[in-house]
Enzyme design. Sequence first.
Site, PDB file in Angstrom:
ATOM      1  N   LYS A 172      48.949   8.802  66.766  1.00 22.54           N
ATOM      2  CA  LYS A 172      49.622   7.546  67.151  1.00 22.54           C
ATOM      3  C   LYS A 172      50.958   7.846  67.821  1.00 22.54           C
ATOM      4  CE  LYS A 172      47.669   4.961  63.287  1.00 22.54           C
ATOM      5  NZ  LYS A 172      46.627   4.072  63.782  1.00 22.54           N
ATOM      6  N   GLN A 188      53.395   3.638  62.193  1.00 23.68           N
ATOM      7  CA  GLN A 188      53.646   2.828  63.388  1.00 23.68           C
ATOM      8  C   GLN A 188      55.083   2.973  63.884  1.00 23.68           C
ATOM      9  OE1 GLN A 188      51.379   1.213  65.115  1.00 23.68           O
ATOM     10  NE2 GLN A 188      49.719   1.604  63.670  1.00 23.68           N
ATOM     11  N   HIS A 190      48.798  -1.327  55.188  1.00 21.72           N
ATOM     12  CA  HIS A 190      47.510  -0.843  55.697  1.00 21.72           C
ATOM     13  C   HIS A 190      46.711  -0.357  54.494  1.00 21.72           C
ATOM     14  CE1 HIS A 190      44.843   2.102  57.734  1.00 21.72           C
ATOM     15  NE2 HIS A 190      45.112   1.479  58.864  1.00 21.72           N
ATOM     16  N   CYS A 249      42.624  -3.178  59.248  1.00 20.95           N
ATOM     17  CA  CYS A 249      42.761  -2.438  57.976  1.00 20.95           C
ATOM     18  C   CYS A 249      43.851  -3.040  57.100  1.00 20.95           C
ATOM     19  CB  CYS A 249      43.027  -0.951  58.219  1.00 20.95           C
ATOM     20  SG  CYS A 249      41.648  -0.105  58.952  1.00 20.95           S
ATOM     21  N   ASP A 264      55.473   4.664  54.778  1.00 14.70           N
ATOM     22  CA  ASP A 264      54.379   4.916  55.718  1.00 14.70           C
ATOM     23  C   ASP A 264      54.955   4.702  57.117  1.00 14.70           C
ATOM     24  OD1 ASP A 264      52.238   4.725  57.407  1.00 14.70           O
ATOM     25  OD2 ASP A 264      51.175   3.183  56.261  1.00 14.70           O
TER      26      ASP A 264
HETATM   27  N1  PLP Z   1      49.419   3.199  58.047  1.00 14.17           N
HETATM   28  C1  PLP Z   1      49.510   2.371  59.092  1.00 14.17           C
HETATM   29  C2  PLP Z   1      50.609   1.359  59.120  1.00 14.17           C
HETATM   30  C3  PLP Z   1      48.591   2.454  60.126  1.00 14.17           C
HETATM   31  O1  PLP Z   1      48.690   1.639  61.174  1.00 14.17           O
HETATM   32  C4  PLP Z   1      47.551   3.412  60.046  1.00 14.17           C
HETATM   33  C5  PLP Z   1      46.529   3.480  61.095  1.00 14.17           C
HETATM   34  O2  PLP Z   1      46.227   2.492  61.737  1.00 14.17           O
HETATM   35  C6  PLP Z   1      47.512   4.261  58.946  1.00 14.17           C
HETATM   36  C7  PLP Z   1      48.469   4.124  57.956  1.00 14.17           C
HETATM   37  C8  PLP Z   1      46.485   5.322  58.811  1.00 14.17           C
HETATM   38  O3  PLP Z   1      46.660   6.273  59.813  1.00 14.17           O
HETATM   39  P1  PLP Z   1      45.579   7.414  60.077  1.00 14.17           P
HETATM   40  O4  PLP Z   1      44.256   6.707  60.238  1.00 14.17           O
HETATM   41  O5  PLP Z   1      46.023   8.063  61.327  1.00 14.17           O
HETATM   42  O6  PLP Z   1      45.611   8.316  58.901  1.00 14.17           O
END
Ligand code: PLP
Length: 406
Positions: A227, A204, A124, A364, A201
Site C-alpha cells: 500500500k 493507510q 479493518h 473488510c 495500524d
Molecule cells: N489495516 C487497514 C486499515 C487496511 O486498510 C488493511 C488493508 O486493506 C489492512 C490493515 C491489512 O493489510 P494487508 O492486507 O496488507 O495485511
Amino acid sequence: MSAFDVATVRPDFPILGRLVHGRPLTYLDNAATSQKPAVVIEALRRYYAEQNANVHRGVHLLSEEATAAYERAREVVARFLGLTSSRGCVFVRGATEGINLVAECWGRTHLRAGDEILLTQLEHHANIVPWQVIAERTGAKIVVAPVTPRGDIDLLAFRGLLSARTKLVAFTHVSNALGTVNPAAEMTRLAKAVGATVLIDGCQAAAHFRVDVPALGCDFYAFSGHKTFGPTGIGVLWGRPELLDTLPPYQFGGDMIRKVDFAGTTYREAPERFEAGTPDISGAIALGVALEYVMPIQAAAHAHEQALLAAATARLRAIPGLTIVGEAAEKVAVISFLIEGGHPHDIGTLLDADGIAIRTGHHCCMPLMKHLGLPGTARASFAFYNTMEEVERLGASLEKVRRMMA
Ligand code: PLP
C-alpha cells in the site's frame, strides 16, 4: 517542501499508461493496493539478476551484498518512521501479519481474564479478528469505541472507556473505509495515562503522509509494503525494542536463534527474534527503494492529494442522489459514497467500463458498515499520481451511472 508536479511522477508508474476496456486507466483503488514506480520493479529484477543469495549466513560476496541490501532496507524503514534506530523494525508479510504477531506474542503473555482490549468501530478486520481470537484464549474482553455519524472517533467516549482494566488499545491511524485520520498521538497519550500498551495500524497512513512513530508514542506500529508503493508480501511491524526483546518468538527456525541444542534453545533479540527462516529479501529491498522514492516528495504529494480530495468531494457532492459516507474533520483522499437506487457493486462495474477502478463492498470493515446501517459503499481512493483530470473523469462517469439508475 520539494516541488511536486503530478505530470513528472506519472511516467514513473508504468501501469498508469495502460488502457482498460479501451480507455485510459483511472486507478482509484489505492487504499486496496498502490501502484509501483519503475525503480521498485527494477529493484526486484536487479536483485534476482545480480544479487540473489540468502542473507545472514553466507561468507561469499553475493550473500554479503544481499545481506547489506536487506539490512540497508531496514535502515530506510526506520528513517521512514522517524526512528533513529532500526532495531525495532521487523520485516513481516504485511500489516495483517504484524498485528497477528503482536496478538500472539504480546497478547498471549500479557492478557488475563478480565483485562480489556479497546478497539474502535473504524477497524479493518485485520485489527479485530486477531484480538477476538486472543480474547477467547485469554478470557480478555473486547471493548469498542464508537465513531460519530461523520466518521470521527468519539474521543469523549474513547476516553470514557479507558480504565485500569484496559491493557491494550489498538486502533487504525487512518480508516481505509472512510478516510478518517484519527488523532493518533492524543489517543495514545490517553491510553498511556491508564497504563495501556498501544498498537497503531498504520496501513493507510503510511501511504499518505509522514509518520513519526516517536512523536506518536505508541508501542507497536504496523504497515504493508504494497500500500506504500512497494511489493506485495512484505510489510513492517515496529515495536519498542526493549518490549520486543521480552516477548516469546512468533515462529521458530533458522536465523532467529542464538544457540540450538537438543537440551534447549536460546533466541536472538529483535528484530531477528521474529524473522525465522529465509525472509522476503527482494521484497524488503524493493520496499526500501519505494520508501526512498516517496520520502523526498511526501509533504508535497500530501498537499496534492488534499487538493484532489477537496475537488473530488465538491464534484461528487454536486451529483444529485449521491451521498458521501464519512466526512470526518481530517481525512486522507478516500471517498466512500452511495448512489440512490444503485448497488455499490453495479456502480463499480459501470465505472470499470470507463476504465475507472474503484472498490465496492464492506472494505473488510463489516462492524463499521453494520454501525452505519449499510451493506457496503463504493470507494474511490487516490494516490499522489492521480490527477484533477481523473477527478473529472470520475465525476462524469458517476453522472452517467446516476442517469442510468434514476
Ligand atoms: N489495516 C487497514 C486499515 C487496511 O486498510 C488493511 C488493508 O486493506 C489492512 C490493515 C491489512 O493489510 P494487508 O492486507 O496488507 O495485511
